[in-house]
Write a protein that holds these residues in place. Structure first.
Motif, mmCIF file in Angstrom:
data_model
loop_
_atom_site.group_PDB
_atom_site.id
_atom_site.type_symbol
_atom_site.label_atom_id
_atom_site.label_comp_id
_atom_site.label_asym_id
_atom_site.label_seq_id
_atom_site.Cartn_x
_atom_site.Cartn_y
_atom_site.Cartn_z
ATOM 1 N N ALA A 162 -9.256 8.077 -7.256
ATOM 2 C CA ALA A 162 -8.818 8.957 -8.066
ATOM 3 C C ALA A 162 -8.780 10.296 -7.225
ATOM 4 C CB ALA A 162 -9.818 9.113 -9.196
ATOM 5 N N ARG A 163 -8.200 11.393 -7.491
ATOM 6 C CA ARG A 163 -8.201 12.589 -6.905
ATOM 7 C C ARG A 163 -7.908 12.548 -5.481
ATOM 8 N NH1 ARG A 163 -13.452 15.369 -8.975
ATOM 9 N NH2 ARG A 163 -14.327 13.030 -8.630
ATOM 10 N N SER A 164 -7.039 11.766 -4.951
ATOM 11 C CA SER A 164 -6.937 11.437 -3.579
ATOM 12 C C SER A 164 -5.442 11.836 -3.266
ATOM 13 C CB SER A 164 -7.406 10.279 -2.965
ATOM 14 O OG SER A 164 -6.441 9.059 -3.355
ATOM 15 N N VAL A 165 -5.048 12.087 -2.188
ATOM 16 C CA VAL A 165 -3.628 12.245 -1.585
ATOM 17 C C VAL A 165 -3.813 11.742 -0.244
ATOM 18 C CG1 VAL A 165 -1.719 13.447 -0.959
ATOM 19 C CG2 VAL A 165 -2.998 14.337 -3.078
ATOM 20 N N MET A 166 -2.863 10.685 0.235
ATOM 21 C CA MET A 166 -2.938 10.109 1.463
ATOM 22 C C MET A 166 -1.387 10.530 1.926
ATOM 23 S SD MET A 166 -3.871 7.800 3.909
ATOM 24 C CE MET A 166 -4.769 6.420 3.427
ATOM 25 N N ILE A 167 -1.340 11.334 3.149
ATOM 26 C CA ILE A 167 -0.251 11.573 3.939
ATOM 27 C C ILE A 167 0.045 10.831 5.071
ATOM 28 C CG2 ILE A 167 1.023 13.571 4.639
ATOM 29 C CD1 ILE A 167 -0.738 15.151 3.113
ATOM 30 N N LEU A 168 0.798 9.838 5.212
ATOM 31 C CA LEU A 168 0.978 9.232 6.548
ATOM 32 C C LEU A 168 2.219 10.025 7.147
ATOM 33 C CD1 LEU A 168 1.464 5.469 5.072
ATOM 34 C CD2 LEU A 168 -0.483 7.003 5.602
ATOM 35 N N VAL A 169 2.151 10.153 8.546
ATOM 36 C CA VAL A 169 3.107 10.639 9.365
ATOM 37 C C VAL A 169 3.368 9.700 10.303
ATOM 38 C CG1 VAL A 169 3.195 12.704 11.299
ATOM 39 C CG2 VAL A 169 1.716 13.023 9.029
ATOM 40 N N VAL A 225 -7.806 14.932 0.703
ATOM 41 C CA VAL A 225 -6.679 14.712 1.083
ATOM 42 C C VAL A 225 -6.791 14.177 2.615
ATOM 43 C CG1 VAL A 225 -4.526 15.659 2.200
ATOM 44 C CG2 VAL A 225 -5.468 16.807 0.189
ATOM 45 N N ALA A 226 -6.130 12.639 2.649
ATOM 46 C CA ALA A 226 -6.290 12.305 4.097
ATOM 47 C C ALA A 226 -4.807 12.267 4.625
ATOM 48 C CB ALA A 226 -6.658 10.826 4.042
ATOM 49 N N ILE A 227 -4.805 12.589 6.154
ATOM 50 C CA ILE A 227 -3.621 12.642 6.850
ATOM 51 C C ILE A 227 -3.803 11.623 8.037
ATOM 52 C CG2 ILE A 227 -2.092 13.665 8.438
ATOM 53 C CD1 ILE A 227 -3.340 16.515 7.309
ATOM 54 N N LEU A 228 -2.793 10.519 7.974
ATOM 55 C CA LEU A 228 -2.780 9.540 8.844
ATOM 56 C C LEU A 228 -1.633 9.670 9.833
ATOM 57 C CD1 LEU A 228 -3.669 6.924 10.355
ATOM 58 C CD2 LEU A 228 -2.575 5.575 8.411
ATOM 59 N N LEU A 252 2.337 15.346 -8.585
ATOM 60 C CA LEU A 252 1.997 14.955 -7.256
ATOM 61 C C LEU A 252 1.594 13.577 -7.308
ATOM 62 C CD1 LEU A 252 1.189 16.040 -4.654
ATOM 63 C CD2 LEU A 252 -1.302 16.398 -5.515
ATOM 64 N N GLY A 253 2.062 12.841 -6.398
ATOM 65 C CA GLY A 253 1.720 11.456 -6.222
ATOM 66 C C GLY A 253 0.536 11.240 -5.250
ATOM 67 N N HIS A 254 0.083 10.094 -5.137
ATOM 68 C CA HIS A 254 -0.987 9.496 -4.290
ATOM 69 C C HIS A 254 -0.725 9.364 -2.684
ATOM 70 C CE1 HIS A 254 -4.297 9.243 -7.197
ATOM 71 N NE2 HIS A 254 -3.436 8.717 -8.051
ATOM 72 N N ALA A 255 0.722 9.131 -2.517
ATOM 73 C CA ALA A 255 0.794 8.717 -0.993
ATOM 74 C C ALA A 255 2.255 9.190 -0.441
ATOM 75 C CB ALA A 255 0.721 7.265 -0.834
ATOM 76 N N TYR A 256 2.283 9.691 0.401
ATOM 77 C CA TYR A 256 3.581 10.438 1.075
ATOM 78 C C TYR A 256 3.967 9.768 2.363
ATOM 79 C CZ TYR A 256 3.915 13.332 -3.217
ATOM 80 O OH TYR A 256 3.732 13.694 -4.323
ATOM 81 N N LEU A 257 5.110 9.522 2.857
ATOM 82 C CA LEU A 257 5.250 9.188 4.234
ATOM 83 C C LEU A 257 6.045 10.055 4.809
ATOM 84 C CD1 LEU A 257 5.349 7.107 6.537
ATOM 85 C CD2 LEU A 257 6.842 5.918 5.360
ATOM 86 N N LEU A 258 5.650 10.901 5.773
ATOM 87 C CA LEU A 258 6.622 11.967 6.468
ATOM 88 C C LEU A 258 7.080 11.251 7.856
ATOM 89 C CD1 LEU A 258 4.244 15.137 6.418
ATOM 90 C CD2 LEU A 258 5.571 13.928 4.397
#
Ligand SMILES: [Zn+2]
Length: 354
Positions: free
Chosen positions: A164-171, A138-141, A39-45
């Motif tokens: 640390a221990r964070s996941v950012m999901i950009l939409v 987890v943050a959803i932007l 699992l990565g730290h940042a995803y862009l959907l």
């Protein structure tokens, strides 16, 4: 989930996979990531508006936060306190922001706070705090393609040094509107349009209509977007479409009356320049839909039109007659031009007859 000043996105409320339509490849992708423990730290959907990217992000967040399911699976139990809080939008470790109602930029304050609290509030700050209930945050932007200029640097800082221990999901709707510096620090997940039947099913599920025919009709106009389909059910949008269809089906047309009535319906949909432009595009698209359908019937590709007004016009025109096909074809061409430059062609109906 702290959706600061964000608009209500009713189509994005599903927080479990069973309520989400389509996007199986994207799901499998995340299953693979979790199974491999990568699992990565940042995803862009990214992908078309209204196809369920935000709902997907929330489902993903639920899986990442549910304490009852294994971290290596893309599953949430749906029953624990954490899952219930996510469904209610109140999980302290799921942060969510997006465009505030009526705005077309996400203000920087939403990311890093404002005034005296700059750097001590906002999504990026909250993501850096220790988790409260889960073992990660987890943050959803949402609307990540609509950030204020300084917002990009604020976001970049978080992406460069992810807590640390964070996941950012950009939409985002458009990949092209995301800066390269941001995009290169995220894993890109592309989404595509939903099949028309899924869109119609979802319209009924979210209560946009309880009429299957209406749902199918709206879905047919929506290019695989639930948000667009829901817009097609808006009473004023229907008035615009039906007024236009009624006039286009008249033979001969009454261009003056058509312009007057279509413009009145168009204006009732919104008077600010953004709405006017968007809705002018709809005038063109409806006309395209109409003439495309007429042309298909006349050319023998369809037996009849699903648009009643177009079917009625077809019954008055000579099928297979080259001159008629030419005339309808050139009207379609004009509508396609109008779609490209809607504000210059707001008097589209008049232009058709000129
Ligand atoms: Zn759970």
């Amino acid at each position: 989930m702290d959706r600061t000043g964000a608009r209500d996105v009713s189509i994005g409320q599903a927080t479990n996979w069973s309520r989400l339509r389509g996007h199986n490849a994207q799901r499998e992708h995340f299953e693979g990531i979790l199974a491999a423990g990568r699992l990565g730290h940042a995803y862009l959907l990214v992908g078309p508006e209204g196809v369920g990217k935000l709902a997907f992000a929330r489902c993903l967040a639920a899986c990442l936060l549910c304490p009852r399911t294994d971290d290596s699976t893309l599953e949430a139990c749906g029953e624990c306190q954490s899952c219930k809080q996510i469904a209610a939008g109140s999980h302290p470790d799921l942060l969510e922001v997006g465009l505030p109602e009526g705005k077309n930029v996400v203000p920087i304050s939403v990311l890093v706070g404002d005034g005296e609290s700059r750097g001590r509030a906002g999504l990026c700050y909250d993501l850096s705090l220790s988790p409260m209930e889960s073992d990660r945050r987890v943050a959803i932007l949402d609307d990540a393609d609509h950030l204020e200029r300084d917002g990009y640097s604020a976001l970049l800082k978080t992406l460069e040094e992810p807590p640390a221990r964070s996941v950012m999901i950009l939409v985002a709707g458009s990949e092209a509107d995301i800066r390269d510096t941001i995009r290169s620090r995220c894993q890109l997940i592309r989404f595509s349009s939903l099949p028309t039947t899924d869109v119609a099913d979802l319209l009924i599920e979210i209560g946009a209509t309880d009429n299957r025919t209406e749902a199918d009709e709206a879905a047919g106009l929506a290019d695989g977007s639930v948000a667009t389909a829901a817009l097609m059910l808006d009473p004023n949008m229907r008035t615009l479409r039906e007024t236009l269809y009624r006039h286009l089906a008249r033979s001969p047309m009454d261009p003056l009356k058509m312009t007057e009535e279509v413009v009145a319906a168009w204006e009732s949909l919104g008077s600010d320049s953004h709405s006017k432009r968007v809705n002018a595009t709809w005038v063109a698209r409806f006309a395209i839909e109409f003439y495309r359908s007429v042309l298909r019937v006349l050319a023998g590709a369809d037996e009849t039109s699903t648009i009643p007004e177009a079917a009625s016009l077809c019954s008055q025109l000579a099928a297979g007659d080259p001159a008629t096909l030419d005339r309808i074809g050139s009207m379609l061409d004009r509508c396609l031009d109008a779609e490209r430059d809607p504000m210059a062609n707001v008097m589209l109906p008049l232009a058709l007859e000129a």
